[in-house]
Motif scaffolding. Structure first.
Motif, mmCIF file in Angstrom:
data_model
loop_
_atom_site.group_PDB
_atom_site.id
_atom_site.type_symbol
_atom_site.label_atom_id
_atom_site.label_comp_id
_atom_site.label_asym_id
_atom_site.label_seq_id
_atom_site.Cartn_x
_atom_site.Cartn_y
_atom_site.Cartn_z
ATOM 1 N N VAL A 84 1.015 -1.039 -0.138
ATOM 2 C CA VAL A 84 0.290 -0.292 0.169
ATOM 3 C C VAL A 84 1.184 1.080 0.307
ATOM 4 O O VAL A 84 0.638 1.706 -0.787
ATOM 5 C CB VAL A 84 -1.283 -0.423 1.171
ATOM 6 C CG1 VAL A 84 -1.621 1.398 1.755
ATOM 7 C CG2 VAL A 84 -1.979 -1.854 1.496
ATOM 8 N N GLY A 85 1.905 1.044 0.877
ATOM 9 C CA GLY A 85 3.049 1.811 0.774
ATOM 10 C C GLY A 85 3.702 2.419 -0.346
ATOM 11 O O GLY A 85 3.701 3.758 -0.712
ATOM 12 N N GLN A 86 4.019 1.419 -0.821
ATOM 13 C CA GLN A 86 4.468 1.350 -2.225
ATOM 14 C C GLN A 86 3.440 2.061 -3.612
ATOM 15 O O GLN A 86 4.229 2.817 -4.058
ATOM 16 C CB GLN A 86 5.156 0.162 -2.383
ATOM 17 C CG GLN A 86 6.271 0.166 -1.539
ATOM 18 C CD GLN A 86 6.981 -1.364 -2.618
ATOM 19 O OE1 GLN A 86 5.780 -2.449 -2.639
ATOM 20 N NE2 GLN A 86 8.233 -1.867 -2.102
ATOM 21 N N LYS A 87 2.238 2.227 -3.204
ATOM 22 C CA LYS A 87 1.271 2.320 -4.163
ATOM 23 C C LYS A 87 0.876 3.589 -3.920
ATOM 24 O O LYS A 87 0.886 4.480 -4.835
ATOM 25 C CB LYS A 87 0.225 1.743 -4.211
ATOM 26 C CG LYS A 87 0.115 0.584 -4.713
ATOM 27 C CD LYS A 87 -1.423 -1.035 -4.070
ATOM 28 C CE LYS A 87 -2.631 0.287 -5.119
ATOM 29 N NZ LYS A 87 -3.620 -1.317 -4.859
ATOM 30 N N VAL A 88 0.790 4.582 -2.436
ATOM 31 C CA VAL A 88 0.508 5.690 -2.381
ATOM 32 C C VAL A 88 1.664 5.956 -3.381
ATOM 33 O O VAL A 88 1.606 7.429 -3.716
ATOM 34 C CB VAL A 88 0.709 5.879 -1.071
ATOM 35 C CG1 VAL A 88 0.389 7.529 -0.843
ATOM 36 C CG2 VAL A 88 -0.398 5.287 -0.766
ATOM 37 N N ASP A 89 3.565 5.989 -2.898
ATOM 38 C CA ASP A 89 4.706 6.223 -3.004
ATOM 39 C C ASP A 89 4.460 6.799 -4.574
ATOM 40 O O ASP A 89 5.154 7.241 -5.335
ATOM 41 C CB ASP A 89 5.787 5.737 -2.797
ATOM 42 C CG ASP A 89 6.865 6.679 -2.732
ATOM 43 O OD1 ASP A 89 7.202 7.745 -2.436
ATOM 44 O OD2 ASP A 89 7.815 5.583 -3.083
ATOM 45 N N ASP A 94 4.571 9.066 -9.983
ATOM 46 C CA ASP A 94 4.063 9.580 -10.627
ATOM 47 C C ASP A 94 3.145 10.678 -11.658
ATOM 48 O O ASP A 94 3.337 11.366 -12.422
ATOM 49 C CB ASP A 94 2.678 8.537 -11.543
ATOM 50 C CG ASP A 94 2.979 6.811 -11.640
ATOM 51 O OD1 ASP A 94 4.326 6.694 -12.059
ATOM 52 O OD2 ASP A 94 2.184 5.925 -11.462
ATOM 53 N N ARG A 95 2.344 11.267 -10.396
ATOM 54 C CA ARG A 95 1.796 13.240 -10.833
ATOM 55 C C ARG A 95 3.460 14.043 -10.356
ATOM 56 O O ARG A 95 2.985 14.790 -11.681
ATOM 57 C CB ARG A 95 1.098 13.117 -9.009
ATOM 58 C CG ARG A 95 -0.136 12.420 -9.314
ATOM 59 C CD ARG A 95 -0.680 13.089 -7.671
ATOM 60 N NE ARG A 95 -0.523 12.861 -6.794
ATOM 61 C CZ ARG A 95 -0.257 12.348 -5.694
ATOM 62 N NH1 ARG A 95 -1.296 11.142 -6.173
ATOM 63 N NH2 ARG A 95 0.400 11.804 -4.214
ATOM 64 N N GLN A 96 4.498 13.741 -10.364
ATOM 65 C CA GLN A 96 5.392 14.123 -10.237
ATOM 66 C C GLN A 96 5.863 13.858 -12.173
ATOM 67 O O GLN A 96 6.482 15.232 -12.505
ATOM 68 C CB GLN A 96 6.480 14.294 -9.155
ATOM 69 C CG GLN A 96 7.767 14.973 -9.421
ATOM 70 C CD GLN A 96 8.572 15.017 -8.067
ATOM 71 O OE1 GLN A 96 8.406 13.831 -7.367
ATOM 72 N NE2 GLN A 96 9.655 16.033 -8.176
#
Length: 144
Positions: A84-89, A94-96
């Motif tokens: 989950v943490g990796q997906k959030v990161d 990806d946004r950046q």
């Protein structure tokens, strides 16, 4: 001389691709499983599952309890939480990356626009120069 856009700008306009989709069944399946296991709901389910064997580990003493924590709880529960943490990161990354991509595209377009304006300015300057030369030539003929 006509304005010619940089080949990279034209190539980007045609392709307009940023992130590709996974190809092949194995990649598709791996992503589906990762998306299921990498949720907090899955972490909660794994927690419940591991807690079922906790009483037996406690009855067994220190060794079985340590083994339960290391092999059962940490591996099952933390696996999902880390995912989950990796997906959030990754989403933030990806946004950046998308923002950087859009900024670079904007800069390419601005550069192309500046180049076009400079070409127009050069043409107008040449026309003004030609008018001045003609005017000066006409004045010289009338003085003679």
């Amino acid at each position: 001389m006509d304005h010619v856009s940089h080949p990279h700008i034209e190539k980007r306009k045609k392709s307009n691709k940023f992130i590709g989709k996974p190809r092949g069944f194995n990649n598709w399946l791996a992503i589906k499983i990762t998306n299921i296991v990498g949720t907090m709901w899955c972490a909660y389910a794994f927690t419940a599952l591991t807690l079922l064997s906790l009483p037996d580990a406690v009855k067994g003493g220190r060794g079985p309890l340590v083994a339960w924590v290391a092999q059962t709880f940490l591996q099952l529960v933390l696996l999902s939480i880390i995912m989950v943490g990796q997906k959030v990161d990754a989403a933030a990354s990806d946004r950046q990356a998308r923002q950087t991509y859009e900024d670079a595209e904007a800069l390419l377009q601005i550069s192309d626009d500046i180049h076009r304006l400079l070409k127009q300015n050069t043409n107008v300057t040449e026309q003004i120069g030609e008018l001045i030369r003609r005017t000066e030539g006409s004045e010289m003929k009338s003085l003679a």
